[in-house]
Design an enzyme around this catalytic site. Structure first.
Site, PDB file in Angstrom:
ATOM      1  N   GLN A 107      -5.932  -2.515  14.424  1.00 23.73           N
ATOM      2  CA  GLN A 107      -5.690  -3.523  15.471  1.00 23.73           C
ATOM      3  C   GLN A 107      -5.165  -4.830  14.879  1.00 23.73           C
ATOM      4  OE1 GLN A 107      -6.408  -3.036  19.201  1.00 23.73           O
ATOM      5  NE2 GLN A 107      -5.625  -1.291  18.067  1.00 23.73           N
TER       6      GLN A 107
ATOM      7  N   TYR B 166     -12.779  -8.910  14.127  1.00 25.29           N
ATOM      8  CA  TYR B 166     -13.477  -7.617  14.092  1.00 25.29           C
ATOM      9  C   TYR B 166     -14.282  -7.482  12.810  1.00 25.29           C
ATOM     10  CZ  TYR B 166     -10.907  -5.876  18.147  1.00 25.29           C
ATOM     11  OH  TYR B 166     -10.401  -5.684  19.402  1.00 25.29           O
TER      12      TYR B 166
ATOM     13  N   ASP C 244      -1.870   6.516  16.549  1.00 27.86           N
ATOM     14  CA  ASP C 244      -2.214   5.113  16.775  1.00 27.86           C
ATOM     15  C   ASP C 244      -1.377   4.590  17.941  1.00 27.86           C
ATOM     16  OD1 ASP C 244       0.307   4.894  15.733  1.00 27.86           O
ATOM     17  OD2 ASP C 244      -0.144   3.113  14.548  1.00 27.86           O
TER      18      ASP C 244
ATOM     19  N   CYS D 179      11.188   1.618  18.013  1.00 28.43           N
ATOM     20  CA  CYS D 179      10.748   1.965  19.376  1.00 28.43           C
ATOM     21  C   CYS D 179       9.648   0.983  19.776  1.00 28.43           C
ATOM     22  CB  CYS D 179      10.252   3.410  19.415  1.00 28.43           C
ATOM     23  SG  CYS D 179      10.005   4.068  21.083  1.00 28.43           S
TER      24      CYS D 179
ATOM     25  N   TYR E  46      -8.064   8.021  13.571  1.00 28.62           N
ATOM     26  CA  TYR E  46      -6.815   7.497  13.018  1.00 28.62           C
ATOM     27  C   TYR E  46      -6.915   7.309  11.501  1.00 28.62           C
ATOM     28  CZ  TYR E  46      -3.503   4.459  11.033  1.00 28.62           C
ATOM     29  OH  TYR E  46      -2.581   3.967  10.162  1.00 28.62           O
TER      30      TYR E  46
ATOM     31  N   GLU F 120      -5.833   0.551   5.402  1.00 32.56           N
ATOM     32  CA  GLU F 120      -5.929   1.075   6.767  1.00 32.56           C
ATOM     33  C   GLU F 120      -6.980   0.349   7.591  1.00 32.56           C
ATOM     34  OE1 GLU F 120      -3.841   2.806   8.163  1.00 32.56           O
ATOM     35  OE2 GLU F 120      -2.706   3.461   6.426  1.00 32.56           O
TER      36      GLU F 120
ATOM     37  N   TRP G 124       0.828  -1.219   0.000  1.00 34.11           N
ATOM     38  CA  TRP G 124       0.000   0.000   0.000  1.00 34.11           C
ATOM     39  C   TRP G 124       0.859   1.265   0.000  1.00 34.11           C
ATOM     40  CZ3 TRP G 124      -0.471  -4.041   3.489  1.00 34.11           C
ATOM     41  CH2 TRP G 124       0.276  -3.901   4.662  1.00 34.11           C
ATOM     42  N   ARG G 125       2.161   1.093  -0.016  1.00 36.33           N
ATOM     43  CA  ARG G 125       3.016   2.269  -0.111  1.00 36.33           C
ATOM     44  C   ARG G 125       3.361   2.606  -1.563  1.00 36.33           C
ATOM     45  NH1 ARG G 125       6.848   1.078   5.203  1.00 36.33           N
ATOM     46  NH2 ARG G 125       5.326   1.912   6.683  1.00 36.33           N
TER      47      ARG G 125
ATOM     48  N   CYS H  65      15.445  12.058  24.042  1.00 41.49           N
ATOM     49  CA  CYS H  65      14.385  11.177  24.557  1.00 41.49           C
ATOM     50  C   CYS H  65      14.372  11.183  26.081  1.00 41.49           C
ATOM     51  CB  CYS H  65      14.574   9.758  24.039  1.00 41.49           C
ATOM     52  SG  CYS H  65      13.316   8.603  24.645  1.00 41.49           S
TER      53      CYS H  65
END
Length: 362
Positions: free
Chosen positions: A49, A89, A145, A200, A127, A44, A31-32, A216
DNA sequence: AAGCCGGGGTC
DNA sequence: GACCCAGGCTT
């Protein structure tokens, strides 16, 4: 360097640093390669989730099956749900279908192209609206998100509980400021999420090779493993109370709750707490002093049962009313005292107790 | 504000 | 077994 200028420096350099990092480390994801709002929307929603690795094959299958929003609009819903099978979902799939039909039939196939208009679509929240608006249309709106919460909480040392409404506002406001310094909003939004996903990370963030290390707060104070703060929803604890209400000469025996527990400093009756539904009386769990009283008394009617729901506990109570002679022998169990009905009216009591008394005396 | 919706990966 | 995942909707 004073505090304010230091903070300004990290706020303005934050986005460019991540964009630079992203240009080196970004993954090649399907999707990029598109700016088609339909495909970005599809990706998206699939990724809500859901981890990239899990969602990716679904995205490929959906694009193959439904190349355009019009194709998706015409899809048979059962077929769509079958394609969705295993993703979880499932309301996402139904909302996807509904929005595809709305865009096709009501908007003549023209996908909403602003954050505000995107928000109106079924299944598109803050989001996803920000993601589509920035990726497809270049709008300068920040995505917030799970990755963003984590990165911002750590870099800026935010200790607010991210599950609360006020914290969500704090993070959204900060994210809004940060994206102003981005060279390209779409790239920056991709960058911060990618950074959270592969650098991260929740468990083992790679602080030693981190481009934000010097700015940071979490790293500089050694708190990267404590942030973000996220309240765990406490499971409702089940408790079982057996109350013995001793009555003599029209008075009842109550005591003030002193322990660090629910209803501290309120008054209730003689209490036996058990681990489950077992009947405390029949199982002879009575301590000496209480047993002595029970043996002198007679049960007044059947026990009364009720349930009290607290935010974090469900208390199932069983009340035994026991009539004693005018002058019972032996002493009352610890902390119990005799009170007249009028005196009891003035005592602070848990609702559980008040309800029982009203039930008993009207 | 809190509950609900889900399957899967990871430690 | 707990936590988390490119969250959003309902009550």
């Amino acid at each position: 360097m004073n505090w304010l200028s230091d903070l300004n420096t990290i706020e303005t350099s934050f986005a460019p640093i991540l964009e630079q990092w992203y240009s080196v480390h970004k993954r090649d994801l399907p999707w990029r390669h598109t700016r088609d709002p339909y495909r970005i929307w599809l990706s998206e929603v699939i990724l809500q989730q859901t981890r990239v690795a899990q969602g990716k094959p679904y995205y490929e299958r959906f694009v193959d099956a439904y190349a355009t929003v019009a194709d998706l609009a015409q899809a048979d819903e059962r077929e769509l749900l079958r394609l969705w099978q295993g993703l979880g979902y499932y309301s996402r799939a139904r909302n996807l279908h509904q929005t595809a039909r709305y865009v096709t039939l009501q908007l003549e196939g023209k996908f909403p192209d602003t954050y505000q208009d995107l928000l109106k679509m079924k299944g598109i929240g803050s989001y996803t609206a920000a993601a589509i608006a920035s990726f497809a249309f270049g709008e300068r709106v920040p995505v917030v998100d799970g990755n963003v919460y984590r990165v911002l909480a750590r870099v800026f040392g935010i200790e607010e509980d991210i599950t609360t409404t006020t914290a969500k506002k704090t993070f959204a406001a900060l994210a809004n400021r940060l994206i102003q310094s981005a060279d390209d909003p779409a790239t920056y939004n991709q960058a911060i999420m990618e950074f959270g996903a592969i650098h991260c990370t929740p468990v083992a963030p790679d602080c030693l090779l981190c481009p934000l290390q010097q700015g940071c707060v979490a790293y500089l104070t050694g708190r990267q493993h404590q942030l973000p703060v996220k309240a765990k929803k406490a499971p409702v604890r089940e408790r079982f109370f057996t109350y013995l209400i001793f009555r003599s000469k029209g008075k009842l025996a109550l005591r003030e709750r002193k322990a660090k527990d629910v209803w501290q400093n309120l008054h209730d009756f003689y209490l036996l707490e058990t681990e489950d539904h077992q009947d405390a009386l029949q199982d002879l769990l009575l301590p000496e002093a209480a047993l002595n009283l029970v043996q002198q008394g007679v049960m007044a009617g059947l026990p009364v049962e009720s349930v009290q729901l607290l935010s974090h506990q469900r208390i199932r109570a069983k009340f035994y009313l026991i009539d004693l002679p005018d002058e019972p022998t032996g002493s009352l169990p610890t902390d119990l005292h005799w009170f007249t009905i009028d005196e009891i009216n003035d005592l602070p009591k848990p609702v559980l107790i008040t309800n029982y008394l009203e039930n008993l005396f009207g």
